[in-house]
Design an enzyme around this catalytic site. Sequence first.
Site, PDB file in Angstrom:
ATOM      1  N   GLU A   1       0.816   5.325  12.845  1.00  0.00           N
ATOM      2  CA  GLU A   1      -0.518   4.847  13.194  1.00  0.00           C
ATOM      3  C   GLU A   1      -0.557   3.326  13.388  1.00  0.00           C
ATOM      4  O   GLU A   1      -1.164   2.839  14.332  1.00  0.00           O
ATOM      5  CB  GLU A   1      -1.505   5.264  12.083  1.00  0.00           C
ATOM      6  CG  GLU A   1      -2.919   4.785  12.275  1.00  0.00           C
ATOM      7  CD  GLU A   1      -3.695   5.632  13.271  1.00  0.00           C
ATOM      8  OE1 GLU A   1      -3.154   6.670  13.704  1.00  0.00           O
ATOM      9  OE2 GLU A   1      -4.816   5.248  13.622  1.00  0.00           O
ATOM     10  N   ASP A   2       0.102   2.600  12.497  1.00  0.00           N
ATOM     11  CA  ASP A   2      -0.117   1.149  12.449  1.00  0.00           C
ATOM     12  C   ASP A   2       1.047   0.289  12.934  1.00  0.00           C
ATOM     13  O   ASP A   2       0.926  -0.932  12.976  1.00  0.00           O
ATOM     14  CB  ASP A   2      -0.442   0.714  11.004  1.00  0.00           C
ATOM     15  CG  ASP A   2      -1.740   1.351  10.519  1.00  0.00           C
ATOM     16  OD1 ASP A   2      -2.557   1.721  11.383  1.00  0.00           O
ATOM     17  OD2 ASP A   2      -1.919   1.490   9.303  1.00  0.00           O
TER      18      ASP A   2
ATOM     19  N   HIS B   1       3.860   6.827   5.564  1.00  0.00           N
ATOM     20  CA  HIS B   1       2.667   7.533   6.030  1.00  0.00           C
ATOM     21  C   HIS B   1       1.818   6.746   7.032  1.00  0.00           C
ATOM     22  O   HIS B   1       1.114   7.341   7.830  1.00  0.00           O
ATOM     23  CB  HIS B   1       1.811   8.015   4.853  1.00  0.00           C
ATOM     24  CG  HIS B   1       0.908   6.967   4.262  1.00  0.00           C
ATOM     25  ND1 HIS B   1       1.297   6.161   3.224  1.00  0.00           N
ATOM     26  CD2 HIS B   1      -0.365   6.613   4.551  1.00  0.00           C
ATOM     27  CE1 HIS B   1       0.312   5.351   2.904  1.00  0.00           C
ATOM     28  NE2 HIS B   1      -0.723   5.592   3.692  1.00  0.00           N
TER      29      HIS B   1
ATOM     30  N   HIS C   1       0.810  -1.218   0.000  1.00  0.00           N
ATOM     31  CA  HIS C   1       0.000   0.000   0.000  1.00  0.00           C
ATOM     32  C   HIS C   1       0.851   1.279   0.000  1.00  0.00           C
ATOM     33  O   HIS C   1       0.740   2.092  -0.918  1.00  0.00           O
ATOM     34  CB  HIS C   1      -0.990  -0.034   1.180  1.00  0.00           C
ATOM     35  CG  HIS C   1      -1.619   1.279   1.479  1.00  0.00           C
ATOM     36  ND1 HIS C   1      -2.473   1.918   0.598  1.00  0.00           N
ATOM     37  CD2 HIS C   1      -1.513   2.094   2.553  1.00  0.00           C
ATOM     38  CE1 HIS C   1      -2.877   3.062   1.136  1.00  0.00           C
ATOM     39  NE2 HIS C   1      -2.302   3.200   2.321  1.00  0.00           N
TER      40      HIS C   1
ATOM     41  N   ASP D   1      -3.014   8.454  -0.983  1.00  0.00           N
ATOM     42  CA  ASP D   1      -3.394   7.382  -0.058  1.00  0.00           C
ATOM     43  C   ASP D   1      -4.852   7.009  -0.281  1.00  0.00           C
ATOM     44  O   ASP D   1      -5.222   5.840  -0.434  1.00  0.00           O
ATOM     45  CB  ASP D   1      -3.160   7.901   1.375  1.00  0.00           C
ATOM     46  CG  ASP D   1      -3.611   6.919   2.442  1.00  0.00           C
ATOM     47  OD1 ASP D   1      -3.411   5.711   2.255  1.00  0.00           O
ATOM     48  OD2 ASP D   1      -4.145   7.388   3.476  1.00  0.00           O
TER      49      ASP D   1
ATOM     50  N   ASP E   1     -23.007  15.280 -25.985  1.00  0.00           N
ATOM     51  CA  ASP E   1     -21.543  15.368 -26.030  1.00  0.00           C
ATOM     52  C   ASP E   1     -20.895  14.440 -25.026  1.00  0.00           C
ATOM     53  O   ASP E   1     -20.660  14.795 -23.891  1.00  0.00           O
ATOM     54  CB  ASP E   1     -21.074  16.808 -25.821  1.00  0.00           C
ATOM     55  CG  ASP E   1     -21.907  17.513 -24.767  1.00  0.00           C
ATOM     56  OD1 ASP E   1     -22.780  16.848 -24.170  1.00  0.00           O
ATOM     57  OD2 ASP E   1     -21.689  18.696 -24.530  1.00  0.00           O
TER      58      ASP E   1
HETATM   59 MN    MN Z   1      -2.637   4.558   4.055  1.00  0.00          MN
END
Ligand code: MN
Length: 736
Positions: free
Chosen positions: A76-77, A72, A48, A139, A260
């Site tokens: 957080e993870d 990034h 990712h 992201d 169009d």
């Molecule tokens: Mn992400």
Amino acid sequence: MMRQYELVERVQKYKPDANEALLNKAYVYAMQKHGQQKRASGDPYISHPLEVAAILTDMRLDESTIAVALLHDTIEDTSATRAEIDEIFGEDIGALVEGLTKIKKLDLVSKKAKQAENLRKLLLAISDDVRVLLVKLADRLHNMRTLDHMSPEKRARISEETMDIYAPLAGRMGMQDMREELENLSFRHINPEAYETVTRKLKELSQRNEGLIRKIEEELGELLVANGLTGAQVRGRQKTPYSVFRKMQSKSLSFEQLSDVYAFRIIVDDIPSCYRALGIVHTRWRVVPGRFKDYISTPKQNDYQSIHTTIVGPSRQRIELQIRTRRMHEIAEYGIAAHSLYKDGEGANGEAASPRSNAYALLRRTIESLAEGDNAEEFLEHTKLELFQDQVFCFTPKGQLINLPRGATPIDFAYAVHTNVGDTCVGAKINGRIMPLVTRLNNGDEVEIIRSGIQVPPPAWEEIVVTGKARAAIRRATRAAVRKQYSGLGYRILERTFDRAGKSFSRDALKPVLHRLGQKDVEDAIAAVGRGELSSLDVLRAVFPDYQDERVTVKPSPDEGWFNMRSAAGMVFKLPGRARADGESGPEALPIRGLSGNADVHFSAGGAVPGDRIVGIMEKDKGITIYPIQSPALQKFDDEPERWIDVRWDLDEANNTRFMARILINALNEPGTLAEVTQAIATGDVNIRSMSMTRVAADFTEVQIDLEVWDLRQLNQLIGQLKELSCVSTIARVFA
Ligand code: MN
């Protein structure tokens, strides 16, 4: 999955001197931190951040942005911390990664009503660095591309948020490709049936018109070359399902009615070629009226430039045409990111480049365009961003973002920063220039508040400000100041009232009875007495319920000879008539010049004294009345000039006549007051002819006194002395 060397190569392709070590370090660090983590699809998690980085290399962003993309999700993870990232990659990159971590937390709030607030916070977060937002969009794009593995609820929530906030944001930042892809991916999940239908019909159409796009491309290209525009590129495409669907919706058309569905771009070398190409096309094919727009001479706020026109082209198809230069094309595709390409001033074809120092101004303009809405038909009708049309985004000199309702003033801004700043605000600089405090702020204004040591906000500000916070604070500050004025007076009144009752007054005594007096606090209660809204006697009775009220009545002794009390109840006092100071009775010639004959002459009800400018009025059956020229009664004779008589005083040095003048005193309502006032009048060698009192408020009394004085000088002197008495609140002369 992209390999480490592939990523470096991609960056080096557009930035040969890129910091390869940084990219390698970030790649390895992210790889180690995410370790065995998996995505919902079962792919290794690291795929990712790598894809996000790849999207950003397509936008040709610098290596630190690419590194941030790789990192990034680490805070957080994974076990990564800001401190660790700061140490390895430097504080700049650490701050960017932390910014993304913050936005990610905001994503978790999905309620519609909260989205407005979310976007505001989002903008706050990016006000540090626009690269945070670029990484965030990449992201989100990758997450949208891989949404199929999520639960249906999650899919719907993420898609709606993307449609509401991120797609328009990308558009506002000038990244049209990004916007279109985000919209189409969201559309697919939000309205699967419509998506299927439109996609199927578009497919059928392209099968039916197989080769049409190529054919038109060729025909247009050949025409341009034949007319000398050799460098021109022509690119055609079918419109996206979402843009087709939106058009059907907004125009209430069926798919078949849409005319169009094809759009073509002509890309040329320079601006003169744009207009030449336009001329060539318009000469060859019929123009659809009302569709021509020149965004080259007037660019959109997000820097978008192009010429738009619609023609009835080869094969009688309606064709939308965009004509632009290569540089304009890059800006249209990459938007804000395109500016970073030229941040070192290496502008293409000598066209305007945006140096790095412009990044801040650029961000401001972005936020401005986010909030402003330059082209409602394109974005705003379809996005929640319209929520922000009634707001303005401004900055402190340090770059903090302050959002305010439209119409807000620097005073609102000051109070939004801090109540103290508002209370002490005396001026403001807007974008470096001193401006009036009533100025309405605009998006992107930098506002510097000028403060003084102490300052009570003028009550009039309450009418100027638009924010509730500012209004409440001003009201609070003014109320405090006014209360201070009245509390001194109120305290004195209470002291005296309690004194008279043989009690002593203290602030503490008030506390237990506040609720019975309907007052919030002691100071409020004291100020209310000072304002005359609360009776001191009521306070006394509240504090001492057993107190027997000996009715306070004014009872001066007739023996003193000052006056006789005619009616205690009505408080009306009449003094023995003293129309003539010399003690003689009978008519006396008035010392006034300008009168003739034996006219019956008298003074108006309010009297007049030598020194007053006077005028005579002939009145039927009443003779001549002498008025001071200030008398309001004179107004009714304005239209009858024939009745006005010029008169003036005619007094010699040895004048021994007194003249009547009426005054009105507002005084504290207590027995001592009357004595004090009459004493002062007597001391001033002035006679009292009559006197009447009316209770106007619990603690104040209005006393009307008809005086007899020698002249205006003596009267003014007396008024001055009475004003000095502590029991006298106001005093004024009455002209009748
Ligand atoms: Mn992400």
